[in-house]
Design an enzyme around this catalytic site. Structure first.
Site, PDB file in Angstrom:
ATOM      1  N   ASP A  51       0.842  -1.204   0.000  1.00  0.00           N
ATOM      2  CA  ASP A  51       0.000   0.000   0.000  1.00  0.00           C
ATOM      3  C   ASP A  51       0.876   1.252   0.000  1.00  0.00           C
ATOM      4  O   ASP A  51       0.370   2.375  -0.098  1.00  0.00           O
ATOM      5  CB  ASP A  51      -1.005  -0.004   1.157  1.00  0.00           C
ATOM      6  CG  ASP A  51      -0.336  -0.034   2.514  1.00  0.00           C
ATOM      7  OD1 ASP A  51       0.901  -0.174   2.582  1.00  0.00           O
ATOM      8  OD2 ASP A  51      -1.071   0.092   3.523  1.00  0.00           O
ATOM      9  N   SER A  52       2.207   1.060   0.049  1.00  0.00           N
ATOM     10  CA  SER A  52       3.129   2.174  -0.186  1.00  0.00           C
ATOM     11  C   SER A  52       2.940   2.738  -1.596  1.00  0.00           C
ATOM     12  O   SER A  52       3.423   3.834  -1.891  1.00  0.00           O
ATOM     13  CB  SER A  52       4.582   1.719  -0.001  1.00  0.00           C
ATOM     14  OG  SER A  52       4.823   0.526  -0.725  1.00  0.00           O
ATOM     15  N   ASP A  90      -0.924  -6.102  -0.327  1.00  0.00           N
ATOM     16  CA  ASP A  90      -1.323  -5.497   0.943  1.00  0.00           C
ATOM     17  C   ASP A  90      -2.831  -5.305   0.978  1.00  0.00           C
ATOM     18  O   ASP A  90      -3.426  -4.871  -0.015  1.00  0.00           O
ATOM     19  CB  ASP A  90      -0.693  -4.098   1.056  1.00  0.00           C
ATOM     20  CG  ASP A  90       0.409  -4.033   2.088  1.00  0.00           C
ATOM     21  OD1 ASP A  90       0.431  -4.872   3.013  1.00  0.00           O
ATOM     22  OD2 ASP A  90       1.254  -3.134   1.964  1.00  0.00           O
ATOM     23  N   LYS A 120      -1.020  -9.410   2.741  1.00  0.00           N
ATOM     24  CA  LYS A 120      -0.349  -8.933   3.959  1.00  0.00           C
ATOM     25  C   LYS A 120      -1.287  -7.954   4.667  1.00  0.00           C
ATOM     26  O   LYS A 120      -1.994  -7.194   4.002  1.00  0.00           O
ATOM     27  CB  LYS A 120       0.960  -8.225   3.617  1.00  0.00           C
ATOM     28  CG  LYS A 120       1.665  -7.639   4.854  1.00  0.00           C
ATOM     29  CD  LYS A 120       3.083  -7.194   4.548  1.00  0.00           C
ATOM     30  CE  LYS A 120       3.186  -5.817   3.948  1.00  0.00           C
ATOM     31  NZ  LYS A 120       2.611  -4.729   4.766  1.00  0.00           N
ATOM     32  N   GLU A 122      -1.586  -5.454   8.492  1.00  0.00           N
ATOM     33  CA  GLU A 122      -0.828  -4.863   9.600  1.00  0.00           C
ATOM     34  C   GLU A 122      -1.507  -5.122  10.943  1.00  0.00           C
ATOM     35  O   GLU A 122      -2.730  -5.011  11.048  1.00  0.00           O
ATOM     36  CB  GLU A 122      -0.687  -3.345   9.379  1.00  0.00           C
ATOM     37  CG  GLU A 122       0.099  -2.995   8.135  1.00  0.00           C
ATOM     38  CD  GLU A 122       0.297  -1.494   7.949  1.00  0.00           C
ATOM     39  OE1 GLU A 122      -0.094  -0.704   8.830  1.00  0.00           O
ATOM     40  OE2 GLU A 122       0.848  -1.119   6.895  1.00  0.00           O
ATOM     41  N   GLU A 188       9.008  -3.866  10.996  1.00  0.00           N
ATOM     42  CA  GLU A 188       9.394  -2.541  10.456  1.00  0.00           C
ATOM     43  C   GLU A 188       9.848  -1.609  11.574  1.00  0.00           C
ATOM     44  O   GLU A 188       9.162  -1.449  12.599  1.00  0.00           O
ATOM     45  CB  GLU A 188       8.216  -1.926   9.692  1.00  0.00           C
ATOM     46  CG  GLU A 188       8.564  -0.560   9.100  1.00  0.00           C
ATOM     47  CD  GLU A 188       7.637  -0.098   7.992  1.00  0.00           C
ATOM     48  OE1 GLU A 188       6.739  -0.849   7.587  1.00  0.00           O
ATOM     49  OE2 GLU A 188       7.837   1.037   7.523  1.00  0.00           O
TER      50      GLU A 188
HETATM   51  O1  KIV Z   1       3.553  -1.134   1.713  1.00  0.00           O
HETATM   52  C1  KIV Z   1       4.756  -1.445   1.819  1.00  0.00           C
HETATM   53  O2  KIV Z   1       5.593  -1.142   0.970  1.00  0.00           O
HETATM   54  C2  KIV Z   1       5.157  -2.200   2.994  1.00  0.00           C
HETATM   55  C3  KIV Z   1       6.624  -2.410   3.192  1.00  0.00           C
HETATM   56  C4  KIV Z   1       7.178  -1.168   3.763  1.00  0.00           C
HETATM   57  C5  KIV Z   1       6.903  -3.598   4.019  1.00  0.00           C
HETATM   58  O3  KIV Z   1       4.344  -2.590   3.778  1.00  0.00           O
END
Ligand code: KIV
Length: 275
Positions: A51-52, A90, A120, A122, A188
């Site tokens: 989600d970055s 994500d 993934k 969080e 992280e």
């Molecule tokens: O969204 C992302 O890029 C991440 C990484 C920083 C692990 O969650």
């Protein structure tokens, strides 16, 4: 991570094998087919459609605004291009926290519509029920504890997690993720010694970002690692290339050529002849 046969697709079971064998896991983010193909050919084990993308693709200030509908086409592009790497998507902020049912609804969209192999999310203890629901439904999950960007307002900004007395909660979170069935967990912005101790106490591999060399693997946002991001980057980022410089130079060269008439040349024209 070393593999029995070259270019054989990486599965979640290979992550446990890598940890047991002491082979480091390599991971990068990717959001499109072209970078996915390049990183896959370079033997990156895990490609995260993070989600970055909110920051490095869509230009948002935080990861919070990105939606499932925005991330799905990127996940589909990466999964279509990767032949070897395990592709993980994500789950965006707001798409899974409310209940295991909500997490399943969102994760099943990624599995059906994009062909990624895992998702993934969080959170540690507070997300264990979500992780269990997904893994029991056959959806592999990578956890993410320590600094969790979707909670950056609650955490008071980009703050290192797990220092001092907070180490016990970090370990409890990582263990909760493992017990719920995750195949790996991202750590992280955690002090290196803390991350090493957590890594030693987990059966599943840890993938660090700003968590030191004691983790079982490493992940970076590719635009940070290869120098497309300009301005300040976190201290854990190593810049392996200066893509912003290369692209800027190429763009200036192109502009000069168009303005001067040097581009296009005769060789770059079509001829007006019958075939
Ligand atoms: O969204 C992302 O890029 C991440 C990484 C920083 C692990 O969650």
């Amino acid at each position: 991570m070393s593999q029995p046969e070259p270019r054989k697709r990486i599965r979640t079971r290979h992550f446990a094998q890598a940890k047991a064998a002491g082979h480091k896991i390599t991971a990068l983010t990717s959001y499109d087919a072209l970078t996915a193909a390049i990183f896959d050919a370079a033997d990156v084990d895990l490609l995260l459609v993070g989600d970055s993308a909110a920051n490095v693709v869509l230009g948002y200030q935080t990861t919070l605004p990105i939606t499932t509908d925005e991330l799905i086409p990127m996940a589909r592009a990466v999964a279509s291009a990767a032949q070897r790497a395990l592709v993980v998507a994500d789950l965006p902020f707001g798409s899974y926290e409310n209940s295991p049912e909500q997490a399943w609804q969102t994760a099943s969209r990624f599995m059906k519509e994009t062909n990624v192999a895992a998702v993934k999310l969080e959170g540690g203890e507070r997300m264990a029920a979500q992780i269990r629901r997904l893994t029991e439904s056959g959806i592999p999950v990578c956890g993410h504890v320590g600094f969790t960007p979707q909670s950056e307002h609650g955490l008071g900004g980009h703050v290192v997690q797990g220092r001092g007395a907070a180490e016990a909660q970090l370990l409890a979170d990582a263990l909760a993720v493992e017990r719920a069935g995750a195949f790996a967990v991202v750590l992280e912005m955690v002090p290196a010694d803390v991350a090493q101790r957590v890594t030693e106490q987990l059966q599943i591999p840890t993938i660090g970002i700003g968590a030191g060399a004691g983790c079982d693997g490493q992940i970076l946002v590719w635009q940070d690692a290869f120098g497309l991001t300009t301005g300040r980057t976190p201290r854990f980022v190593r810049r392996y290339a200066d893509l912003a410089g290369v692209l800027g130079e190429a763009a200036r060269h192109y502009v000069d050529d168009v303005r001067s008439g040097a581009y296009p040349s005769e060789a770059e024209n079509y001829e007006n002849t019958q075939q």
